[in-house]
Design a protein around this motif. Sequence first.
Motif, PDB file in Angstrom:
ATOM      1  N   UNK A 117       0.858  -1.183   0.000  1.00 40.94           N
ATOM      2  CA  UNK A 117       0.000   0.000   0.000  1.00 40.94           C
ATOM      3  C   UNK A 117       0.895   1.234   0.000  1.00 40.94           C
ATOM      4  N   UNK A 118       0.381   2.303  -0.579  1.00 41.90           N
ATOM      5  CA  UNK A 118       1.093   3.580  -0.618  1.00 41.90           C
ATOM      6  C   UNK A 118       0.281   4.608   0.166  1.00 41.90           C
ATOM      7  N   UNK A 119       0.920   5.249   1.137  1.00 38.69           N
ATOM      8  CA  UNK A 119       0.282   6.321   1.902  1.00 38.69           C
ATOM      9  C   UNK A 119       0.994   7.611   1.531  1.00 38.69           C
ATOM     10  N   UNK A 120       0.346   8.425   0.731  1.00 39.86           N
ATOM     11  CA  UNK A 120       0.965   9.614   0.138  1.00 39.86           C
ATOM     12  C   UNK A 120      -0.138  10.541  -0.337  1.00 39.86           C
ATOM     13  N   UNK A 153      -4.472   8.708   1.185  1.00 39.61           N
ATOM     14  CA  UNK A 153      -4.008  10.091   1.139  1.00 39.61           C
ATOM     15  C   UNK A 153      -3.860  10.753   2.505  1.00 39.61           C
ATOM     16  N   UNK A 154      -4.426  10.159   3.547  1.00 41.44           N
ATOM     17  CA  UNK A 154      -4.457  10.867   4.823  1.00 41.44           C
ATOM     18  C   UNK A 154      -4.323   9.901   5.997  1.00 41.44           C
ATOM     19  N   UNK A 180      -8.474   2.182   6.862  1.00 39.73           N
ATOM     20  CA  UNK A 180      -8.065   1.042   6.030  1.00 39.73           C
ATOM     21  C   UNK A 180      -7.472  -0.070   6.895  1.00 39.73           C
ATOM     22  N   UNK A 181      -6.595   0.281   7.824  1.00 47.46           N
ATOM     23  CA  UNK A 181      -5.964  -0.732   8.674  1.00 47.46           C
ATOM     24  C   UNK A 181      -6.984  -1.422   9.581  1.00 47.46           C
ATOM     25  N   UNK A 188       5.267   4.847   2.886  1.00 46.34           N
ATOM     26  CA  UNK A 188       4.542   5.874   3.637  1.00 46.34           C
ATOM     27  C   UNK A 188       5.291   7.201   3.650  1.00 46.34           C
ATOM     28  N   UNK A 189       4.618   8.252   3.186  1.00 39.44           N
ATOM     29  CA  UNK A 189       5.132   9.605   3.359  1.00 39.44           C
ATOM     30  C   UNK A 189       4.912  10.021   4.815  1.00 39.44           C
TER      31      UNK A 189
END
Length: 253
Positions: free
Chosen positions: A4-7, A35-36, A43-44, A55-56
């Motif tokens: 997953x990408x968190x950005x 995005x947030x 989601x988790x 993750x950003x």
Amino acid sequence: MKAIIIEDETAAVNSLKAILQQNSVADIEVVAELESIEDSIEWFQSSSPPDIIFMDIHLADGLAFTIFEQVEVAAPVVFTTAYDEYALQAFQVSSIDYLLKPITLNSLEHALNKFLLFNPTERREHILRTNAMIENRKEVKKLLVMLADKFYPLPVDDICYFYTAREKVTAHTFDGKKHPVDRTLDTLYEQLNQQNFFRANRQFIISRKSVKDVDLWSGNRLSVNLFIPVPERIVISKVKTPIFKKWIMQEED
């Protein structure tokens, strides 16, 4: 491998996904783009953990470390950020690497190799998948192409480049002729010898023998010139530029 990408920056997401597709370490499927902090927590709470998280740190609604305070993050994290002052805090959670933007292919592959090193099960599965792909890959020597109402074999060595436009693929040979091919560029590239052919972009697969010279192009990109005319400029993206340079320097089979 599921990721997953968190950005919160669309351009950064697209850039990371492009590099993930180009990496040679692991086959990665991005199953969610968040995005947030709020979206990530939700989601988790409702989803099975992925194999890896990119993750950003600076998100629209705060610092990503808040996520770890609210939910259990049961997957290794690769932080991708423009700030270097959070490295110590990052390694106090489940971080395996801390990549500074802009993310490069080399830094990403280093992080993925580290992931495999600390995950023996995933490493074994990766080796098995890679071996299976090598054994099952059948290199194409000739293509069956159609002219009028007849089919004929076209030797791959005669092909200068493949080009797709309006969902049609054509093979262009060194004698300047065009041959319609009933396969997508994705399918072709999997079957071609990738030491001799390179997927330049969405429109072109080029032969090593076809490359005349290369020009520097805007935005740290490259423009490739072939020995025969092409329907449009062949531009190698900034992400693919180091891969192309490595490919062009290899010895041809």
